[in-house]
Design an enzyme around this catalytic site. Structure first.
Site, PDB file in Angstrom:
ATOM      1  N   LYS A  97      74.345  55.899  38.483  1.00 38.33           N
ATOM      2  CA  LYS A  97      75.404  55.869  37.458  1.00 38.33           C
ATOM      3  C   LYS A  97      75.468  54.489  36.798  1.00 38.33           C
ATOM      4  O   LYS A  97      75.702  53.488  37.460  1.00 38.33           O
ATOM      5  CB  LYS A  97      76.749  56.214  38.093  1.00 38.33           C
ATOM      6  CG  LYS A  97      77.886  56.253  37.073  1.00 38.33           C
ATOM      7  CD  LYS A  97      79.149  56.831  37.680  1.00 38.33           C
ATOM      8  CE  LYS A  97      80.057  55.801  38.299  1.00 38.33           C
ATOM      9  NZ  LYS A  97      80.713  54.899  37.354  1.00 38.33           N
ATOM     10  N   ASP A 108      77.762  56.724  32.196  1.00 41.39           N
ATOM     11  CA  ASP A 108      79.216  56.866  32.328  1.00 41.39           C
ATOM     12  C   ASP A 108      79.866  56.026  31.222  1.00 41.39           C
ATOM     13  O   ASP A 108      80.399  54.954  31.479  1.00 41.39           O
ATOM     14  CB  ASP A 108      79.609  56.379  33.740  1.00 41.39           C
ATOM     15  CG  ASP A 108      81.099  56.465  33.998  1.00 41.39           C
ATOM     16  OD1 ASP A 108      81.821  57.060  33.192  1.00 41.39           O
ATOM     17  OD2 ASP A 108      81.538  55.915  35.031  1.00 41.39           O
ATOM     18  N   LYS A 125      81.970  57.505  28.751  1.00 37.98           N
ATOM     19  CA  LYS A 125      83.251  58.122  28.361  1.00 37.98           C
ATOM     20  C   LYS A 125      83.489  58.111  26.849  1.00 37.98           C
ATOM     21  O   LYS A 125      84.388  57.442  26.342  1.00 37.98           O
ATOM     22  CB  LYS A 125      84.414  57.414  29.069  1.00 37.98           C
ATOM     23  CG  LYS A 125      84.311  57.426  30.588  1.00 37.98           C
ATOM     24  CD  LYS A 125      85.512  56.755  31.237  1.00 37.98           C
ATOM     25  CE  LYS A 125      85.460  56.753  32.741  1.00 37.98           C
ATOM     26  NZ  LYS A 125      84.390  55.917  33.332  1.00 37.98           N
ATOM     27  N   ASP A 170      85.750  59.781  20.161  1.00 39.53           N
ATOM     28  CA  ASP A 170      85.755  59.395  18.743  1.00 39.53           C
ATOM     29  C   ASP A 170      85.841  60.686  17.931  1.00 39.53           C
ATOM     30  O   ASP A 170      86.007  61.768  18.502  1.00 39.53           O
ATOM     31  CB  ASP A 170      84.466  58.596  18.423  1.00 39.53           C
ATOM     32  CG  ASP A 170      84.697  57.568  17.318  1.00 39.53           C
ATOM     33  OD1 ASP A 170      85.321  57.951  16.300  1.00 39.53           O
ATOM     34  OD2 ASP A 170      84.276  56.421  17.470  1.00 39.53           O
ATOM     35  N   PRO A 229      84.549  63.946  16.008  1.00 42.55           N
ATOM     36  CA  PRO A 229      83.440  64.806  16.436  1.00 42.55           C
ATOM     37  C   PRO A 229      82.066  64.386  15.904  1.00 42.55           C
ATOM     38  O   PRO A 229      81.088  64.352  16.651  1.00 42.55           O
ATOM     39  CB  PRO A 229      83.850  66.183  15.893  1.00 42.55           C
ATOM     40  CG  PRO A 229      85.342  66.143  15.896  1.00 42.55           C
ATOM     41  CD  PRO A 229      85.701  64.733  15.524  1.00 42.55           C
ATOM     42  N   THR A 237      80.890  61.441  15.049  1.00 42.76           N
ATOM     43  CA  THR A 237      80.381  60.229  15.710  1.00 42.76           C
ATOM     44  C   THR A 237      79.955  60.548  17.139  1.00 42.76           C
ATOM     45  O   THR A 237      78.908  60.071  17.613  1.00 42.76           O
ATOM     46  CB  THR A 237      81.477  59.132  15.690  1.00 42.76           C
ATOM     47  OG1 THR A 237      81.864  58.930  14.338  1.00 42.76           O
ATOM     48  CG2 THR A 237      80.996  57.836  16.290  1.00 42.76           C
ATOM     49  N   THR A 282      92.435  57.970  36.621  1.00 42.28           N
ATOM     50  CA  THR A 282      93.271  57.797  37.819  1.00 42.28           C
ATOM     51  C   THR A 282      94.170  56.568  37.716  1.00 42.28           C
ATOM     52  O   THR A 282      95.105  56.409  38.487  1.00 42.28           O
ATOM     53  CB  THR A 282      92.410  57.694  39.095  1.00 42.28           C
ATOM     54  OG1 THR A 282      91.272  56.910  38.794  1.00 42.28           O
ATOM     55  CG2 THR A 282      91.989  59.049  39.589  1.00 42.28           C
ATOM     56  N   GLN A 303      90.909  52.035  45.876  1.00 38.93           N
ATOM     57  CA  GLN A 303      91.001  53.494  45.704  1.00 38.93           C
ATOM     58  C   GLN A 303      92.198  54.024  46.495  1.00 38.93           C
ATOM     59  O   GLN A 303      92.252  53.918  47.706  1.00 38.93           O
ATOM     60  CB  GLN A 303      89.714  54.183  46.201  1.00 38.93           C
ATOM     61  CG  GLN A 303      88.461  53.854  45.388  1.00 38.93           C
ATOM     62  CD  GLN A 303      88.418  54.528  44.031  1.00 38.93           C
ATOM     63  OE1 GLN A 303      89.388  55.162  43.610  1.00 38.93           O
ATOM     64  NE2 GLN A 303      87.312  54.369  43.323  1.00 38.93           N
ATOM     65  N   GLY A 351      79.991  54.090  45.695  1.00 36.22           N
ATOM     66  CA  GLY A 351      79.960  52.739  45.140  1.00 36.22           C
ATOM     67  C   GLY A 351      79.990  51.719  46.243  1.00 36.22           C
ATOM     68  O   GLY A 351      79.063  51.625  47.060  1.00 36.22           O
ATOM     69  N   ARG A 352      81.114  50.994  46.313  1.00 35.42           N
ATOM     70  CA  ARG A 352      81.197  49.851  47.217  1.00 35.42           C
ATOM     71  C   ARG A 352      81.008  50.184  48.688  1.00 35.42           C
ATOM     72  O   ARG A 352      80.591  49.311  49.462  1.00 35.42           O
ATOM     73  CB  ARG A 352      82.520  49.114  46.990  1.00 35.42           C
ATOM     74  CG  ARG A 352      82.509  48.312  45.710  1.00 35.42           C
ATOM     75  CD  ARG A 352      83.880  47.939  45.256  1.00 35.42           C
ATOM     76  NE  ARG A 352      84.664  49.112  44.848  1.00 35.42           N
ATOM     77  CZ  ARG A 352      85.911  49.047  44.409  1.00 35.42           C
ATOM     78  NH1 ARG A 352      86.515  47.888  44.342  1.00 35.42           N
ATOM     79  NH2 ARG A 352      86.540  50.147  44.040  1.00 35.42           N
TER      80      ARG A 352
END
Ligand code: C5P
Length: 246
Positions: free
Chosen positions: A39, A66, A68, A71, A73, A75, A130, A201, A221-222
């Site tokens: 990712k 990733d 996200k 904008d 449609p 673009t 989140t 988290q 991840g971490r």
């Protein structure tokens, strides 16, 4: 060294949340046998996005952009075309851009993949971040729903607009599957094995629990990238899931 279970590997998405190209390359080289999809988020993409993509593409590795998208449609459709041309297996867009934006994204990505004789990417929707609490949702953004309900509404909209799935916490996965069907993919961040720190988290869950709840992909991840021995940490996650699958 453990045997790599292919079914587990397909589910593992490693978050390359580092700043430098060298750190990202080191992670990829060290962990590629364990990872289905790498990712690349905004942190790395805005530093060395294209170089790291080329590095992975040369080795035939799959990656998830990733970024996200949100904008108008037209673009988003053009950006989706470029993302498919770069070879991403996964990318994501905000469902808050509405149905037309999502439909045009899917159409453009599909047409580009067909024109290139390539595989269609998996397009995931971001529902409510989140970091947005119920209070922010209600009082700042003026959305008079509880975030759990709003997430479901946006997931349904994503499904109806042709997206392949959503990014969601493990705690929402089951309800999303109930509403949108089992084929609708759920990719879950916030994964923490029992033995790792929670960091920031709040609603973390173990890999085992995530799979029980129906998560299709686990963002790691971490828990691994910050471990003293990253290969050993990954092996522990494999054994934990493997035990469960019998
Ligand atoms: O290190 P950690 O396992 O917390 O990494 C989580 C990854 O998942 C990060 O790349 C983060 O941006 C992403 N993410 C998240 N929570 C969300 C959505 C994405 O942590 N709700």
């Amino acid at each position: 060294m453990i045997t790599i279970n292919k079914k587990i590997k397909e589910k593992i998405v490693l978050a390359l949340d580092v700043d430098s190209l060298e750190d990202a390359k080191r992670l990829i080289t060290e962990l590629k046998d364990f990872v289905g999809v790498f990712k690349v988020g905004l942190q790395l993409y805005t530093q060395n996005g294209n170089e790291i993509i080329d590095f992975m593409t040369e080795q035939g590795l799959e990656f998830f952009l990733d970024v996200k998208l949100l904008d108008i449609p037209n673009t988003v459709a053009k950006a989706s075309e470029n993302i498919v041309k770069r070879g991403a297996s996964f990318f994501n867009i905000h469902t808050l851009g509405g149905a037309e934006m999502m439909r045009q994204c899917v159409k453009s990505a599909k047409e580009t993949a067909i024109a290139l004789n390539g595989k269609e990417p998996t397009i995931l929707g971001v529902t409510v971040l989140t970091s947005i609490s119920d209070e922010v949702l209600n009082n700042e953004l003026g959305i008079e729903q509880k975030s759990d309900d709003y997430v479901l509404r946006l997931a349904r909209l994503a499904k109806d607009s042709g997206l392949d799935g959503v990014v969601a916490s493990v705690w929402e996965a089951k309800r999303i599957k109930e509403v949108c069907g089992d084929d609708f993919k759920v990719l879950c961040p916030g994964i923490r094995p029992e033995w790792s720190l929670k960091n920031d988290q709040q609603r973390a869950a173990t890999p085992k629990f995530a799979i029980t709840e129906g998560a299709d992909y686990l963002v790691i991840g971490r828990a691994v990238t910050s471990a003293d021995d990253r290969v050993k940490a990954m092996e522990k996650i494999y054994s934990e899931i493997g035990d469960m699958e019998g």
